[in-house]
Motif scaffolding. Structure first.
Motif, PDB file in Angstrom:
ATOM      1  N   GLN A   1       0.813  -1.214   0.000  1.00 27.41           N
ATOM      2  CA  GLN A   1       0.000   0.000   0.000  1.00 27.41           C
ATOM      3  C   GLN A   1       0.850   1.269   0.000  1.00 27.41           C
ATOM      4  O   GLN A   1       0.392   2.313  -0.441  1.00 27.41           O
ATOM      5  CB  GLN A   1      -0.927   0.019   1.211  1.00 27.41           C
ATOM      6  N   ASN A   2       2.073   1.185   0.486  1.00 27.07           N
ATOM      7  CA  ASN A   2       2.883   2.385   0.669  1.00 27.07           C
ATOM      8  C   ASN A   2       4.106   2.473  -0.234  1.00 27.07           C
ATOM      9  O   ASN A   2       4.797   3.495  -0.218  1.00 27.07           O
ATOM     10  CB  ASN A   2       3.336   2.479   2.128  1.00 27.07           C
ATOM     11  N   LYS A   3       4.383   1.462  -1.030  1.00 23.70           N
ATOM     12  CA  LYS A   3       5.632   1.474  -1.792  1.00 23.70           C
ATOM     13  C   LYS A   3       5.660   2.516  -2.905  1.00 23.70           C
ATOM     14  O   LYS A   3       6.709   3.078  -3.179  1.00 23.70           O
ATOM     15  CB  LYS A   3       5.964   0.090  -2.334  1.00 23.70           C
ATOM     16  N   GLU A   4       4.536   2.825  -3.530  1.00 20.57           N
ATOM     17  CA  GLU A   4       4.536   3.805  -4.616  1.00 20.57           C
ATOM     18  C   GLU A   4       4.890   5.203  -4.097  1.00 20.57           C
ATOM     19  O   GLU A   4       5.665   5.919  -4.725  1.00 20.57           O
ATOM     20  CB  GLU A   4       3.191   3.825  -5.344  1.00 20.57           C
ATOM     21  N   ALA A   5       4.333   5.585  -2.962  1.00 27.24           N
ATOM     22  CA  ALA A   5       4.645   6.889  -2.383  1.00 27.24           C
ATOM     23  C   ALA A   5       6.109   6.956  -1.959  1.00 27.24           C
ATOM     24  O   ALA A   5       6.743   8.005  -2.063  1.00 27.24           O
ATOM     25  CB  ALA A   5       3.736   7.172  -1.196  1.00 27.24           C
ATOM     26  N   ALA A   6       6.645   5.833  -1.510  1.00 29.78           N
ATOM     27  CA  ALA A   6       8.035   5.797  -1.049  1.00 29.78           C
ATOM     28  C   ALA A   6       9.030   5.934  -2.201  1.00 29.78           C
ATOM     29  O   ALA A   6      10.167   6.338  -1.990  1.00 29.78           O
ATOM     30  CB  ALA A   6       8.296   4.502  -0.288  1.00 29.78           C
ATOM     31  N   LYS A   7       8.596   5.638  -3.403  1.00 29.50           N
ATOM     32  CA  LYS A   7       9.497   5.734  -4.558  1.00 29.50           C
ATOM     33  C   LYS A   7       9.869   7.177  -4.867  1.00 29.50           C
ATOM     34  O   LYS A   7      10.903   7.423  -5.477  1.00 29.50           O
ATOM     35  CB  LYS A   7       8.860   5.087  -5.785  1.00 29.50           C
ATOM     36  N   THR A   8       9.052   8.127  -4.464  1.00 25.53           N
ATOM     37  CA  THR A   8       9.302   9.525  -4.788  1.00 25.53           C
ATOM     38  C   THR A   8       9.574  10.401  -3.572  1.00 25.53           C
ATOM     39  O   THR A   8       9.876  11.580  -3.727  1.00 25.53           O
ATOM     40  CB  THR A   8       8.114  10.123  -5.559  1.00 25.53           C
ATOM     41  N   ASP A   9       9.478   9.849  -2.386  1.00 19.16           N
ATOM     42  CA  ASP A   9       9.662  10.632  -1.162  1.00 19.16           C
ATOM     43  C   ASP A   9      10.623   9.889  -0.233  1.00 19.16           C
ATOM     44  O   ASP A   9      10.304   8.821   0.288  1.00 19.16           O
ATOM     45  CB  ASP A   9       8.315  10.848  -0.479  1.00 19.16           C
ATOM     46  N   PHE A  10      11.814  10.459  -0.042  1.00 22.63           N
ATOM     47  CA  PHE A  10      12.846   9.806   0.762  1.00 22.63           C
ATOM     48  C   PHE A  10      12.379   9.536   2.192  1.00 22.63           C
ATOM     49  O   PHE A  10      12.638   8.461   2.743  1.00 22.63           O
ATOM     50  CB  PHE A  10      14.123  10.651   0.771  1.00 22.63           C
ATOM     51  N   ASP A  11      11.697  10.493   2.804  1.00 27.91           N
ATOM     52  CA  ASP A  11      11.236  10.315   4.184  1.00 27.91           C
ATOM     53  C   ASP A  11      10.239   9.164   4.293  1.00 27.91           C
ATOM     54  O   ASP A  11      10.275   8.385   5.246  1.00 27.91           O
ATOM     55  CB  ASP A  11      10.612  11.596   4.720  1.00 27.91           C
ATOM     56  N   LYS A  12       9.360   9.051   3.319  1.00 30.56           N
ATOM     57  CA  LYS A  12       8.400   7.940   3.310  1.00 30.56           C
ATOM     58  C   LYS A  12       9.114   6.615   3.085  1.00 30.56           C
ATOM     59  O   LYS A  12       8.731   5.595   3.662  1.00 30.56           O
ATOM     60  CB  LYS A  12       7.341   8.155   2.242  1.00 30.56           C
ATOM     61  N   ALA A  13      10.156   6.626   2.269  1.00 28.59           N
ATOM     62  CA  ALA A  13      10.927   5.398   2.029  1.00 28.59           C
ATOM     63  C   ALA A  13      11.613   4.942   3.315  1.00 28.59           C
ATOM     64  O   ALA A  13      11.599   3.749   3.641  1.00 28.59           O
ATOM     65  CB  ALA A  13      11.956   5.625   0.924  1.00 28.59           C
ATOM     66  N   CYS A  14      12.183   5.868   4.046  1.00 27.46           N
ATOM     67  CA  CYS A  14      12.833   5.521   5.316  1.00 27.46           C
ATOM     68  C   CYS A  14      11.814   4.986   6.323  1.00 27.46           C
ATOM     69  O   CYS A  14      12.070   3.991   7.009  1.00 27.46           O
ATOM     70  CB  CYS A  14      13.546   6.729   5.899  1.00 27.46           C
ATOM     71  N   SER A  15      10.682   5.636   6.385  1.00 27.68           N
ATOM     72  CA  SER A  15       9.623   5.204   7.294  1.00 27.68           C
ATOM     73  C   SER A  15       9.107   3.824   6.914  1.00 27.68           C
ATOM     74  O   SER A  15       8.880   2.970   7.781  1.00 27.68           O
ATOM     75  CB  SER A  15       8.494   6.223   7.278  1.00 27.68           C
ATOM     76  N   LEU A  16       8.931   3.598   5.631  1.00 24.70           N
ATOM     77  CA  LEU A  16       8.463   2.298   5.161  1.00 24.70           C
ATOM     78  C   LEU A  16       9.478   1.211   5.491  1.00 24.70           C
ATOM     79  O   LEU A  16       9.122   0.130   5.952  1.00 24.70           O
ATOM     80  CB  LEU A  16       8.200   2.337   3.657  1.00 24.70           C
TER      81      LEU A  16
END
Length: 52
Positions: free
Chosen positions: A13-28
């Motif tokens: 559910q969260n991987k697409e947003a993490a591809k473009t946002d470093f903070d979301k990638a770290c959180s994921l």
């Protein structure tokens, strides 16, 4: 639904947003890989994260 299935769903559910946002990638990464209970599960999640 098992804990691993829930974690996989969370990742999907969260991987697409993490591809473009470093903070979301770290959180994921912390929320998905960091919560693994066994070494084998951690390795599987790391590989899944790298492919995602």
């Amino acid at each position: 639904m098992t804990a691993n299935e829930q974690a996989d769903t969370y990742f999907e559910q969260n991987k697409e947003a993490a591809k473009t946002d470093f903070d979301k990638a770290c959180s994921l990464y912390r929320g998905y890989v960091g919560k693994a209970e066994t070494r084998e599960e951690r390795q599987r999640r790391i590989n899944q994260f790298r492919r995602g």
